[in-house]
Design an enzyme around this catalytic site. Structure first.
Site, short mmCIF file in Angstrom:
data_model
loop_
_atom_site.label_atom_id
_atom_site.label_comp_id
_atom_site.label_asym_id
_atom_site.label_seq_id
_atom_site.Cartn_x
_atom_site.Cartn_y
_atom_site.Cartn_z
N TYR A 120 23.51 -31.77 43.00
CA TYR A 120 24.35 -32.26 41.90
C TYR A 120 23.97 -33.70 41.60
O TYR A 120 23.83 -34.51 42.52
CB TYR A 120 25.84 -32.18 42.25
CG TYR A 120 26.58 -31.37 41.23
CD1 TYR A 120 26.68 -31.81 39.90
CD2 TYR A 120 27.15 -30.14 41.54
CE1 TYR A 120 27.31 -31.04 38.94
CE2 TYR A 120 27.78 -29.37 40.59
CZ TYR A 120 27.86 -29.82 39.29
OH TYR A 120 28.48 -29.07 38.34
N GLU A 147 25.26 -35.63 38.51
CA GLU A 147 25.92 -36.11 37.30
C GLU A 147 25.68 -37.61 37.13
O GLU A 147 25.83 -38.37 38.09
CB GLU A 147 27.42 -35.85 37.40
CG GLU A 147 27.96 -35.03 36.24
CD GLU A 147 29.34 -34.49 36.54
OE1 GLU A 147 30.25 -35.32 36.70
OE2 GLU A 147 29.48 -33.26 36.62
N ASP A 154 13.76 -32.67 14.15
CA ASP A 154 13.82 -31.63 15.18
C ASP A 154 12.43 -31.00 15.28
O ASP A 154 12.05 -30.20 14.43
CB ASP A 154 14.88 -30.61 14.78
CG ASP A 154 15.02 -29.48 15.79
OD1 ASP A 154 14.15 -29.36 16.67
OD2 ASP A 154 16.00 -28.72 15.68
N THR A 180 12.77 -28.79 21.92
CA THR A 180 12.82 -27.94 23.11
C THR A 180 11.61 -28.35 23.95
O THR A 180 10.70 -29.02 23.46
CB THR A 180 12.67 -26.45 22.76
OG1 THR A 180 11.41 -26.27 22.09
CG2 THR A 180 13.79 -25.97 21.86
N LYS A 186 8.58 -24.42 23.93
CA LYS A 186 7.82 -23.73 22.87
C LYS A 186 6.35 -24.20 22.95
O LYS A 186 5.74 -23.99 23.98
CB LYS A 186 8.50 -23.96 21.52
CG LYS A 186 9.91 -23.31 21.52
CD LYS A 186 10.67 -23.48 20.22
CE LYS A 186 12.07 -22.88 20.35
NZ LYS A 186 12.92 -23.16 19.16
N ARG A 197 12.25 -23.93 30.09
CA ARG A 197 13.25 -23.74 29.04
C ARG A 197 14.24 -24.90 29.08
O ARG A 197 14.94 -25.09 30.07
CB ARG A 197 13.95 -22.41 29.34
CG ARG A 197 14.71 -21.76 28.24
CD ARG A 197 14.81 -20.27 28.50
NE ARG A 197 13.55 -19.65 28.12
CZ ARG A 197 13.20 -19.42 26.85
NH1 ARG A 197 14.01 -19.69 25.86
NH2 ARG A 197 12.02 -18.89 26.57
C1 LIG Z 1 14.29 -23.26 19.01
C2 LIG Z 1 14.89 -24.30 18.18
C3 LIG Z 1 16.02 -25.03 18.58
C4 LIG Z 1 16.92 -24.67 19.74
O1 LIG Z 1 16.43 -24.36 20.90
P1 LIG Z 1 17.25 -23.57 22.04
O2 LIG Z 1 16.62 -24.13 23.28
O3 LIG Z 1 17.02 -22.14 21.80
O4 LIG Z 1 18.69 -23.97 21.94
C5 LIG Z 1 16.45 -26.08 17.80
N1 LIG Z 1 15.82 -26.38 16.67
C6 LIG Z 1 14.76 -25.70 16.23
C7 LIG Z 1 14.11 -26.10 14.95
C8 LIG Z 1 14.26 -24.63 16.95
O5 LIG Z 1 13.23 -23.92 16.48
#
Ligand SMILES: *Cc1c(COP(=O)(O)O)cnc(C)c1O
Length: 411
Positions: free
Chosen positions: A49, A51, A195, A221, A224, A230
């Site tokens: 933990y 935090e 994003d 993220t 990807k 993840r």
């Molecule tokens: C995949 C994605 C997210 C969110 O990712 P998660 O880990 O699935 O919550 C946010 N913004 C965009 C543009 C994405 O493609």
């Protein structure tokens, strides 16, 4: 042994491994992490933990945890040229939530890309927290070019006067001009959130322009194109650092997932290696070739092509919808996802499109010529959708081919 103690979970694990080995994965948001990343995700860091933040924890015994989180922050800042980072978001969605919470009040207005045009649910969808807490207004893509018309975005921004502009997408195959978004945000005095969940790997490799020096917040993220565990991350200007950190903890999360943060640290290091650039360049080369192969077979590509790791096909001239084609392909061992195309007449669970991406198969070592083979099988599958014998034959070929590109070569 798991096998003896929990047969159900063990069997699902073995089946999943087998499925990943014997199929061709074309979902643009998926990848195959390195063995080291995988190892850290299953490490003893999960027992701890922690935090709080390095040097300011609410739990004792965090010496090595602090080292790990500091490393992850140093690496990600250096990788993207950022002033401040937070590597604790459990996901991309939580990264966005924390960025919003840092500077917006409930009821504030955000301007983002419509999900129908390629945006994400955390960009203001009614059924998502972002659409519940904030008043969301949207820009789309141009009907003709199927790309972002920045003049239209500016007009909407001038009319709506949002507190924040969100750019970045889940399904957009063209370069995003962050500079234009920056100037629009400046003009209407809005915060800018970029994003880069999908394109983070390309940005890290300098194969897509970076928003990091322009946007107030850059979220992503880590799983990807970046090919880490993840999870999520946020980069921001120094001035927003404290607010951002407290909007993650105590704002929306408790203890960080330290095993995942350790894996993020390793993934960031991997992304600094020159071979990562070669990998990202190959993703694009493969994607552009796969896209050409579809065009040559008479498929209409959204926006006419791709600059990145993905593209979408409009299936309307092929007499099949996205849902049917996705299922048909899955039966022969090719994993894709149905996707709304801009101004799609079909609902989200049917769709007129298919979204295809190459990060995963590029990680497995596939090259341009392999793309021609894959496109050929996908086209044959559609053409022979009623012929069980031919489909079975394609399935056999797909599975044999996939096995030639091991996920973890030594195992
Ligand atoms: C995949 C994605 C997210 C969110 O990712 P998660 O880990 O699935 O919550 C946010 N913004 C965009 C543009 C994405 O493609």
């Amino acid at each position: 042994m798991l096998k003896d103690i929990d047969k159900e979970v063990y069997n699902a694990l073995i089946s999943e491994e087998e499925k990943q080995r014997s199929t061709i994965g074309l979902i643009p948001s998926e990848n195959i992490v390195s063995k080291n990343v995988l190892k850290l995700m299953g490490s003893v860091f999960t027992n701890k933990y922690a935090e709080g933040y390095p040097g300011k924890r609410y739990y004792g015994g965090c010496k090595f945890i602090d080292e790990i989180e500091n490393l992850a922050n140093e690496r990600v800042c250096s990788l993207f040229g950022a002033e401040h980072s937070n590597v604790q978001p459990h996901s991309g969605s939580q990264a966005n939530m924390a960025a919003y919470f840092s500077v917006l009040k409930p009821g504030d207005k955000i301007l983002a890309m419509n999900i129908l045009a390629g945006g994400h649910l955390t960009h203001g969808l009614k059924v998502n927290f972002s659409g519940v807490f904030y008043q969301a207004v949207f820009y789309s893509v141009d009907k003709e070019t199927e790309t972002i018309d920045y003049d239209v975005v500016r007009d909407i921004a001038l009319k709506e006067r949002p507190q924040m502009i969100v750019c970045g997408a889940s399904s957009y195959s063209r370069i995003i001009d962050f500079n234009k978004f920056y100037h629009i945000a400046q003009e209407v005095n809005a915060y800018l959130l970029a994003d880069i969940a999908h394109i983070a790997g390309l940005v890290a490799a300098n194969l897509h322009p970076s928003p990091v020096h322009l946007a107030n917040f850059t979220t992503s993220t880590t799983h990807k194109t970046l090919r880490g565990p993840r999870g999520g991350l946020i980069l921001c200007k120094k001035e927003h650092g404290n607010k951002l950190d407290s909007s993650i903890m105590p704002g929306i999360q408790g203890g960080p997932l330290m095993h995942i943060i350790a894996a993020k640290a390793v993934a960031f290091k991997e992304a600094m290696n020159p071979s990562f650039f070669d990998y990202q360049r190959q993703i694009i080369k493969n994607c552009q070739r796969l896209c050409e192969e579809f065009k040559n077979r008479g498929y209409r590509i959204i926006s006419g092509g791709t600059d990145n790791h993905l593209f979408s096909i409009d299936l309307r001239n092929k007499g099949i919808n996205g849902n049917e084609y996705e299922k048909l392909l899955e039966d022969v061992g090719i994993i894709t996802n149905k996707n709304l195309i801009p101004y799609d007449p079909q609902p989200p669970y049917i769709t007129s499109g298919l979204r295809i991406g190459t990060p995963l198969i590029t990680s497995r070592g596939m090259k341009e010529d392999d793309m021609a083979i894959i496109a050929g099988w996908m086209d044959e599958t559609l053409k022979n959708r009623k012929d069980e014998k031919i489909l079975k034959d394609i399935s056999k070929k797909v599975r044999r081919f996939a096995r030639e590109f091991p996920i973890y070569p030594s195992s």
